[in-house]
Design a protein around this motif. Sequence first.
Motif, PDB file in Angstrom:
ATOM      1  N   THR A  57       0.831  -1.205   0.000  1.00 36.82           N
ATOM      2  CA  THR A  57       0.000   0.000   0.000  1.00 36.82           C
ATOM      3  C   THR A  57       0.863   1.251   0.000  1.00 36.82           C
ATOM      4  O   THR A  57       0.598   2.216  -0.734  1.00 36.82           O
ATOM      5  CB  THR A  57      -0.929   0.004   1.223  1.00 36.82           C
ATOM      6  OG1 THR A  57      -1.748  -1.167   1.204  1.00 36.82           O
ATOM      7  CG2 THR A  57      -1.815   1.241   1.226  1.00 36.82           C
ATOM      8  N   THR A  61       1.003   3.769  -3.274  1.00 39.01           N
ATOM      9  CA  THR A  61       0.223   4.993  -3.079  1.00 39.01           C
ATOM     10  C   THR A  61       1.081   6.209  -2.749  1.00 39.01           C
ATOM     11  O   THR A  61       0.629   7.340  -2.957  1.00 39.01           O
ATOM     12  CB  THR A  61      -0.820   4.806  -1.961  1.00 39.01           C
ATOM     13  OG1 THR A  61      -0.153   4.452  -0.739  1.00 39.01           O
ATOM     14  CG2 THR A  61      -1.811   3.703  -2.333  1.00 39.01           C
ATOM     15  N   ASP A  62       2.276   5.997  -2.231  1.00 39.11           N
ATOM     16  CA  ASP A  62       3.138   7.118  -1.854  1.00 39.11           C
ATOM     17  C   ASP A  62       3.704   7.779  -3.109  1.00 39.11           C
ATOM     18  O   ASP A  62       4.355   7.126  -3.931  1.00 39.11           O
ATOM     19  CB  ASP A  62       4.271   6.628  -0.954  1.00 39.11           C
ATOM     20  CG  ASP A  62       4.981   7.783  -0.253  1.00 39.11           C
ATOM     21  OD1 ASP A  62       5.132   8.857  -0.864  1.00 39.11           O
ATOM     22  OD2 ASP A  62       5.384   7.606   0.908  1.00 39.11           O
TER      23      ASP A  62
END
Length: 288
Positions: A57, A61-62
């Motif tokens: 994640t 997503t970063d």
Amino acid sequence: MSIEQREARQPWILLTPALTAISLLLIVPLMFIVVYSFWLKSAVGADTPGFYLDNWTEVLTDRFYRDILLNTLKIAAITTVACALLGYPAAYFISRSKGNKMILLLLLMLPFWISYIIRTMSWINILGVSGALNSAMIHVGLIDEPIQMLYNQTTVILGLVHFLLPFMVLNIFVSLDGIDTNLEDAASSLGATRWQGFLQVTLPLSLPGLAAGGLLCFVLAAGTYITPVILGGPPDAMFANLVYEAIIRQLNWPLGSALSLLLLIVLGVLVLIYNRYLGMAQLAKGLG
């Protein structure tokens, strides 16, 4: 056991040593990395086994990781284009040489006899503040004080081109060397100029070698670690540097495993696209 059964087993028996080596040295370590990518690093620094999606994640997503990945792909693409533009004329010259072709190929292979790290660090002595280029320009009066030419994206690309150019030349050479030169003569006899014959005959027939060299240069450039460390600055970090930071400095093996797998997946997709349209046979010829 019948003769047919023994003949059917014989290829597998012969392949057993190679398959065993590939399994132990490639598949098994890769499986460990996949498993590690779903673990977590606890607050005390220990790895927590389990099936957690936190690392994936964060990686997906970063924006920080996404920007570094895009920058890595951009540097790899620029390096590949530069290698193609510089490598094609060199490969064409070698393939059309008459008596000294093997000598030219030997000279092309000479850089591989020197450590990649040493070759990369040599640019510091050339482009550094007290390097050969600055000293020469000051000596002839072009500049009054040294220019800072190191530790930027341009020098990273320059170092990568220096490293990868022989791979591009060899792949293009293999493709050009297999083209019958009588085809160019036939095009000339039909009224085509040498330039038209090159564009309509030689260049299209050599595109598989150019594509194979491009794939090889792109994959190697995207996965490089040493060049941006030696010749680049903090803004020029590439994705492999993130993997090093996560595993070696932060001791975060789960996050480093997820980062390395993401890069592997991206490059694997590009290889599959290449194999879908051009096949891996040409790449194998260039490596051979």
